[in-house]
Design a protein around this motif. Structure first.
Motif, mmCIF file in Angstrom:
data_model
loop_
_atom_site.group_PDB
_atom_site.id
_atom_site.type_symbol
_atom_site.label_atom_id
_atom_site.label_comp_id
_atom_site.label_asym_id
_atom_site.label_seq_id
_atom_site.Cartn_x
_atom_site.Cartn_y
_atom_site.Cartn_z
ATOM 1 N N ASP A 1 -9.205 -4.555 -5.458
ATOM 2 C CA ASP A 1 -7.773 -4.330 -5.678
ATOM 3 C C ASP A 1 -7.054 -5.634 -5.983
ATOM 4 O O ASP A 1 -6.197 -5.699 -6.879
ATOM 5 C CB ASP A 1 -7.147 -3.697 -4.423
ATOM 6 C CG ASP A 1 -7.282 -2.189 -4.386
ATOM 7 O OD1 ASP A 1 -8.117 -1.649 -5.137
ATOM 8 O OD2 ASP A 1 -6.567 -1.553 -3.584
ATOM 9 N N VAL B 1 0.825 -1.208 0.000
ATOM 10 C CA VAL B 1 0.000 0.000 0.000
ATOM 11 C C VAL B 1 0.857 1.256 0.000
ATOM 12 O O VAL B 1 0.357 2.350 -0.259
ATOM 13 C CB VAL B 1 -0.963 0.027 1.209
ATOM 14 C CG1 VAL B 1 -2.002 -1.065 1.094
ATOM 15 C CG2 VAL B 1 -0.202 -0.072 2.526
ATOM 16 N N ASP C 1 -4.221 -2.676 -1.903
ATOM 17 C CA ASP C 1 -4.698 -2.906 -0.546
ATOM 18 C C ASP C 1 -5.362 -4.277 -0.545
ATOM 19 O O ASP C 1 -6.452 -4.446 -1.103
ATOM 20 C CB ASP C 1 -5.692 -1.818 -0.156
ATOM 21 C CG ASP C 1 -6.315 -2.032 1.218
ATOM 22 O OD1 ASP C 1 -5.980 -3.029 1.886
ATOM 23 O OD2 ASP C 1 -7.153 -1.197 1.626
ATOM 24 N N VAL D 1 -7.069 -6.985 6.684
ATOM 25 C CA VAL D 1 -5.806 -7.273 6.003
ATOM 26 C C VAL D 1 -5.358 -8.707 6.251
ATOM 27 O O VAL D 1 -5.066 -9.460 5.312
ATOM 28 C CB VAL D 1 -4.711 -6.287 6.457
ATOM 29 C CG1 VAL D 1 -3.360 -6.665 5.846
ATOM 30 C CG2 VAL D 1 -5.083 -4.867 6.078
#
Length: 273
Positions: A68, A37, A62, A136
């Protein structure tokens, strides 16, 4: 050059383990797709890979965004045709001031003769901290694995290495229950997917590192002083952190030919035995 003619995708290539893994794979002959990122970290990792004489596609991504991730894999396919190796390294680690305070409180509790009581960590975790970490560490691992399997299963060739942590297999990171939960989920996800896809010659394994001797952690050790540093080493029989090269060499091995399926390997200096 055991990875010659292979395409490897590494997520989270900021300074430290991610960049070290990308360079180690390049040294074994792989061409790289890398993402982060942070554009500056991404550019530095790209230069390090190119210095090894390998091709490199760098993508600002990301991994907590499925859009993404899908776009990144589309770029990888357009550039290289496929992906043979996926290293799910991108992760959020507890590094805010509140995280440091909890960590130090746990270290003192474990190493000093203080009264037993609740440490009060979980009740203070906010919704934002919890969801950000899962976004994440778990969702990103899933999104990348899902896209990789769309390429690996039809070609009947693939290696996926998920980065968990000793936090996911022990209570050593009790100071960060949100982080520990996500890394435990990565371990369980690894085992389930490994069983599912092994018949397609896609081998999925997990590395659960202990402490990694990154520049940031070296700075932290320098600041805390000898006494606190020695208390920290009481929990690690080897008395040091693992080097980036030591971890990267294991991941490079798992990216090649072997007989490991669904294993959780934890280099940690004896902290968890």
């Amino acid at each position: 050059m055991k990875l010659a003619n292979k395409i490897a995708l590494v997520t989270g290539v900021g300074p430290g383990l991610g960049q070290g893994v990308a360079v180690a794979l390049a040294r074994e002959g792989a061409d790289l797709v890398i993402c982060d990122v942070n554009p500056a970290s991404l550019a530095a990792a790209r230069e390090a890979v190119l210095a090894e004489g390998r091709r490199c596609l760098s993508v600002v991504c990301d991994v907590s965004s499925s859009e993404d991730v899908a776009q990144m894999f589309a770029q990888a396919r357009a550039e290289f045709g496929t992906v043979h190796i996926l290293v799910n390294n991108a992760a959020l680690t507890p590094n805010r001031p509140a995280d440091a305070a909890r960590r130090n409180k746990l270290y003192d509790y474990n190493n000093l003769p203080v009264p037993r009581a609740s440490l009060g960590f979980t009740r203070e975790i906010t919704d934002e901290e919890w969801h950000r970490c899962w976004g994440v560490n778990v969702h990103g691992t899933f999104y990348c694995t899902r896209e990789a399997l769309k390429l690996m299963e039809p070609q009947r060739e693939g290696r996926i290495i998920n980065l968990a942590s000793i936090a996911g297999i022990s209570a050593l990171s009790a100071h960060s229950p949100h982080y520990s939960a996500t890394k435990g989920a990565v371990v369980a996800f690894t085992r389930s997917v490994a069983h599912e896809v092994a018949g397609a010659n896609v081998l999925v394994n997990c590395v659960a590192p202990g402490g990694v001797a990154t520049p940031a952690f070296d700075d932290y050790l320098e600041k805390i002083g000898d006494e606190a540093r020695n208390r920290l080493w009481q929990g690690c029989p080897l008395g040091r952190l693992g080097s980036i090269d030591e971890y990267a060499s294991l991941i490079t091995y798992l990216a090649g030919d072997h007989y490991l399926v669904g294993q959780v390997i934890s280099p940690n200096g004896g902290a968890v035995i």
